[in-house]
Design a protein around this motif. Structure first.
Motif, PDB file in Angstrom:
ATOM      1  N   PHE A 244       6.745 -11.447  -9.603  1.00 35.59           N
ATOM      2  CA  PHE A 244       6.866 -10.464 -10.679  1.00 35.59           C
ATOM      3  C   PHE A 244       5.576  -9.666 -10.860  1.00 35.59           C
ATOM      4  O   PHE A 244       5.622  -8.493 -11.253  1.00 35.59           O
ATOM      5  N   ASP A 245       4.434 -10.257 -10.555  1.00 32.17           N
ATOM      6  CA  ASP A 245       3.194  -9.476 -10.557  1.00 32.17           C
ATOM      7  C   ASP A 245       3.264  -8.364  -9.528  1.00 32.17           C
ATOM      8  O   ASP A 245       2.831  -7.230  -9.783  1.00 32.17           O
ATOM      9  N   TYR A 246       3.805  -8.661  -8.352  1.00 34.03           N
ATOM     10  CA  TYR A 246       3.913  -7.648  -7.296  1.00 34.03           C
ATOM     11  C   TYR A 246       4.933  -6.579  -7.673  1.00 34.03           C
ATOM     12  O   TYR A 246       4.694  -5.381  -7.484  1.00 34.03           O
ATOM     13  N   LEU A 247       6.060  -7.007  -8.211  1.00 37.42           N
ATOM     14  CA  LEU A 247       7.076  -6.039  -8.615  1.00 37.42           C
ATOM     15  C   LEU A 247       6.572  -5.149  -9.750  1.00 37.42           C
ATOM     16  O   LEU A 247       6.896  -3.955  -9.804  1.00 37.42           O
ATOM     17  N   ASP A 248       5.756  -5.710 -10.638  1.00 34.23           N
ATOM     18  CA  ASP A 248       5.179  -4.912 -11.721  1.00 34.23           C
ATOM     19  C   ASP A 248       4.269  -3.811 -11.179  1.00 34.23           C
ATOM     20  O   ASP A 248       4.043  -2.791 -11.862  1.00 34.23           O
ATOM     21  N   GLN A 249       3.726  -4.020  -9.985  1.00 29.22           N
ATOM     22  CA  GLN A 249       2.868  -3.013  -9.355  1.00 29.22           C
ATOM     23  C   GLN A 249       3.668  -2.040  -8.484  1.00 29.22           C
ATOM     24  O   GLN A 249       3.077  -1.181  -7.807  1.00 29.22           O
ATOM     25  N   ASP A 250       4.984  -2.184  -8.473  1.00 27.86           N
ATOM     26  CA  ASP A 250       5.873  -1.356  -7.645  1.00 27.86           C
ATOM     27  C   ASP A 250       5.681  -1.595  -6.150  1.00 27.86           C
ATOM     28  O   ASP A 250       5.968  -0.717  -5.331  1.00 27.86           O
ATOM     29  N   TRP A 251       5.210  -2.780  -5.792  1.00 23.08           N
ATOM     30  CA  TRP A 251       5.056  -3.097  -4.382  1.00 23.08           C
ATOM     31  C   TRP A 251       6.379  -3.575  -3.805  1.00 23.08           C
ATOM     32  O   TRP A 251       7.273  -4.015  -4.520  1.00 23.08           O
ATOM     33  N   HIS A 252       6.484  -3.491  -2.490  1.00 28.14           N
ATOM     34  CA  HIS A 252       7.654  -3.969  -1.767  1.00 28.14           C
ATOM     35  C   HIS A 252       7.443  -5.431  -1.354  1.00 28.14           C
ATOM     36  O   HIS A 252       6.314  -5.915  -1.300  1.00 28.14           O
ATOM     37  N   ILE A 253       8.536  -6.081  -1.007  1.00 22.23           N
ATOM     38  CA  ILE A 253       8.506  -7.494  -0.643  1.00 22.23           C
ATOM     39  C   ILE A 253       9.200  -7.674   0.701  1.00 22.23           C
ATOM     40  O   ILE A 253      10.324  -7.192   0.902  1.00 22.23           O
ATOM     41  N   GLY A 254       8.522  -8.381   1.620  1.00 20.23           N
ATOM     42  CA  GLY A 254       9.107  -8.707   2.907  1.00 20.23           C
ATOM     43  C   GLY A 254       9.559 -10.154   2.931  1.00 20.23           C
ATOM     44  O   GLY A 254       8.779 -11.061   2.616  1.00 20.23           O
ATOM     45  N   ILE A 255      10.813 -10.379   3.299  1.00 18.47           N
ATOM     46  CA  ILE A 255      11.389 -11.727   3.344  1.00 18.47           C
ATOM     47  C   ILE A 255      11.640 -12.119   4.796  1.00 18.47           C
ATOM     48  O   ILE A 255      12.217 -11.348   5.571  1.00 18.47           O
ATOM     49  N   THR A 256      11.225 -13.336   5.139  1.00 17.16           N
ATOM     50  CA  THR A 256      11.362 -13.872   6.492  1.00 17.16           C
ATOM     51  C   THR A 256      12.289 -15.077   6.509  1.00 17.16           C
ATOM     52  O   THR A 256      12.884 -15.446   5.490  1.00 17.16           O
ATOM     53  N   GLY A 257      12.333 -15.734   7.653  1.00 15.37           N
ATOM     54  CA  GLY A 257      13.109 -16.959   7.796  1.00 15.37           C
ATOM     55  C   GLY A 257      12.587 -18.130   6.999  1.00 15.37           C
ATOM     56  O   GLY A 257      13.206 -19.206   6.997  1.00 15.37           O
TER      57      GLY A 257
END
Length: 264
Positions: A165-178
């Motif tokens: 949520f800290d990252y989302l609050d900064q409008d950053w994207h998220i990469g999801i792996t295996g």
């Protein structure tokens, strides 16, 4: 179904004997485009060379991972800046902080990260970021560049709800792996991925690492490769309560917009 793998270490020597076959299998599995990770002075130029040899299909990042931060000299900075001048290089990084392994001293990690953030500020290119067990310092260093950076993705996210949520609050994207598929370490991600807005969610294999543990049968060599991105998006869609085609389309659109990729 078109997929984009935003992070695969295709310059890794485990692919030297069959790289073309790996790419063919990726295409057959729906991978329309792929970003080759550059994470050191040695491998960033190799990532660029691969992208140049497969125009429109492969792209590259250029950076120095925190594991290699001790090698980040003035000469390294000049090399990274020269690589960023190539249109096939679509992001700065992989860069960031890793206090879990501490393969480079933490002051060296912070210095290398800061210099690469400056490249991001100077070029306006997206940032391909790594963070493990260094959340507070990572956030603080990014905030020092508030308003000066382009879009950012925290690649291979494995962190906590608070970190997400800290990252989302900064409008950053998220990469999801295996990592999502690892019943020992990744179960918490099954719940967290529901909270990532579709326009900021991207998928990646991080090949040859992080072979999804739910792939059956498991390959005997234990090497991950981009064709398994299709398996990751299926697991991700199930956890988000979405149709696989919808998750695939959303992550592809997000990646194409983030890295400014042409249509496949």
């Amino acid at each position: 179904m078109q997929l984009i793998d935003i992070g695969a270490n295709l310059s890794h020597d485990s692919f030297d004997h069959d790289r073309d076959a790996v790419l063919a299998r990726a295409r057959e599995a729906g991978v329309a485009q792929l970003v080759v990770t550059g994470a050191s002075r040695e491998h960033s130029p190799k990532a660029l060379a691969l992208a140049q040899s497969h125009p429109g299909f492969l792209f590259a990042t250029a950076g120095v991972h925190p594991h290699h931060a001790a090698e980040y000299t003035d000469e390294a900075d000049a090399e990274m800046r020269a690589l960023q001048a190539h249109p096939e290089v679509v992001a700065v990084g992989e860069c960031g902080l890793d206090y879990f392994r501490d393969f480079s001293p933490r002051p060296a990690q912070r210095k290398a990260f800061e210099r690469q953030l400056q490249i991001g500020a100077d070029t306006g290119k997206p940032l391909f970021l790594h963070q493990r067990d260094a959340h507070a310092d990572f956030i603080a260093m990014m905030k020092n560049f508030d308003g000066r950076l382009g879009p950012a993705v925290v690649h291979c996210f494995t962190g906590t709800r608070e970190e997400l949520f800290d990252y989302l609050d900064q409008d950053w994207h998220i990469g999801i792996t295996g990592w999502l598929c690892d019943e020992r370490r990744g179960l918490h991600l099954r719940e967290l991925v529901k909270h990532i807005p579709a326009e900021r969610l991207m998928i990646e294999t991080d090949a040859p690492y992080l072979l999804p543990r739910t792939v059956k049968p498991q390959p005997s060599h234990r090497r991950n490769e981009p064709m398994f991105l299709a398996h990751i998006v299926e697991e991700l869609a199930r956890d988000r309560g979405e149709d696989v085609a919808a998750t695939a389309a959303a992550t592809t659109a997000a990646a194409r917009a983030f890295f400014r990729l042409p249509a496949a």
